[in-house]
Design a protein around this motif. Sequence first.
Motif, short mmCIF file in Angstrom:
data_model
loop_
_atom_site.label_atom_id
_atom_site.label_comp_id
_atom_site.label_asym_id
_atom_site.label_seq_id
_atom_site.Cartn_x
_atom_site.Cartn_y
_atom_site.Cartn_z
N ALA A 156 0.97 -1.10 -0.03
CA ALA A 156 -0.19 -0.12 -0.05
C ALA A 156 0.93 1.19 -0.21
O ALA A 156 0.57 2.13 -0.70
N LEU A 157 2.00 1.32 0.86
CA LEU A 157 2.71 2.46 0.66
C LEU A 157 3.71 2.49 -0.60
O LEU A 157 3.64 3.65 -1.11
N ASP A 216 -3.98 6.43 7.80
CA ASP A 216 -3.92 7.12 6.86
C ASP A 216 -2.54 7.00 6.16
O ASP A 216 -1.59 7.15 6.76
N LEU A 217 -2.36 6.59 5.11
CA LEU A 217 -0.90 6.26 4.36
C LEU A 217 -0.13 7.45 4.13
O LEU A 217 1.00 7.34 4.37
N ASP A 218 -0.86 8.57 4.05
CA ASP A 218 0.01 10.06 3.62
C ASP A 218 0.44 10.31 5.00
O ASP A 218 1.68 10.88 5.18
N THR A 219 -0.28 10.05 6.12
CA THR A 219 0.30 10.34 7.65
C THR A 219 1.27 9.37 7.87
O THR A 219 2.41 9.88 8.54
N VAL A 220 1.36 8.28 7.46
CA VAL A 220 2.44 7.27 7.71
C VAL A 220 3.64 7.48 7.02
O VAL A 220 4.75 7.73 7.57
N ALA A 221 3.47 8.06 5.80
CA ALA A 221 4.56 8.41 4.78
C ALA A 221 5.26 9.58 5.43
O ALA A 221 6.50 9.68 5.39
N HIS A 222 4.55 10.55 5.84
CA HIS A 222 5.02 11.63 6.55
C HIS A 222 5.94 11.49 7.77
O HIS A 222 6.95 11.87 7.84
N ALA A 223 5.10 10.51 8.52
CA ALA A 223 5.99 10.23 9.83
C ALA A 223 7.20 9.60 9.36
O ALA A 223 8.16 9.40 10.37
N VAL A 237 10.08 0.61 10.62
CA VAL A 237 11.24 1.38 10.77
C VAL A 237 11.92 2.16 9.65
O VAL A 237 12.01 1.46 8.37
N ASN A 238 12.15 3.33 9.76
CA ASN A 238 12.95 4.15 8.72
C ASN A 238 14.40 4.10 9.07
O ASN A 238 14.82 4.26 10.24
N GLY A 239 15.16 3.25 8.22
CA GLY A 239 16.55 3.24 8.34
C GLY A 239 17.45 4.57 8.52
O GLY A 239 18.29 4.37 9.28
N ALA A 240 16.91 5.77 8.47
CA ALA A 240 17.38 6.85 8.72
C ALA A 240 17.36 7.19 10.19
O ALA A 240 18.16 8.00 10.47
N ALA A 241 16.44 6.93 10.66
CA ALA A 241 15.92 7.07 11.99
C ALA A 241 15.30 5.89 12.71
O ALA A 241 14.58 5.79 13.48
#
Length: 105
Positions: free
Chosen positions: A42-43, A92-99, A76-80
Amino acid sequence: MAAGLKTRVRSNWANAVLVCAKCSKKLDGGFGPKGKASLGKALRKQLHLKKGRKAAAGVVDVKCLGVCPRGAVTVVNGAASREWLLVPAGADLDTVAHALGLDPR
């Protein structure tokens, strides 16, 4: 270094996001417009990302991250990597992408 190994392989990824496949499997979907897609798929679709190393960012399903929340997927975002997200089904996928720092804008 052993003979025959490449020292480097290039990619176009700005970020690498790890999505727990075990959590996604337990939810049996839960994301996307119809609520039937896994979080990783979905992302990728929401952000118009291709698969592989030529994509703008990498969304990779990994076996298990060991947190195992109920009704959510560990991401997990590898950069953070010090802050992990627990994304509930239907988020909400836009909220997830922003986070995650994957802003589509």
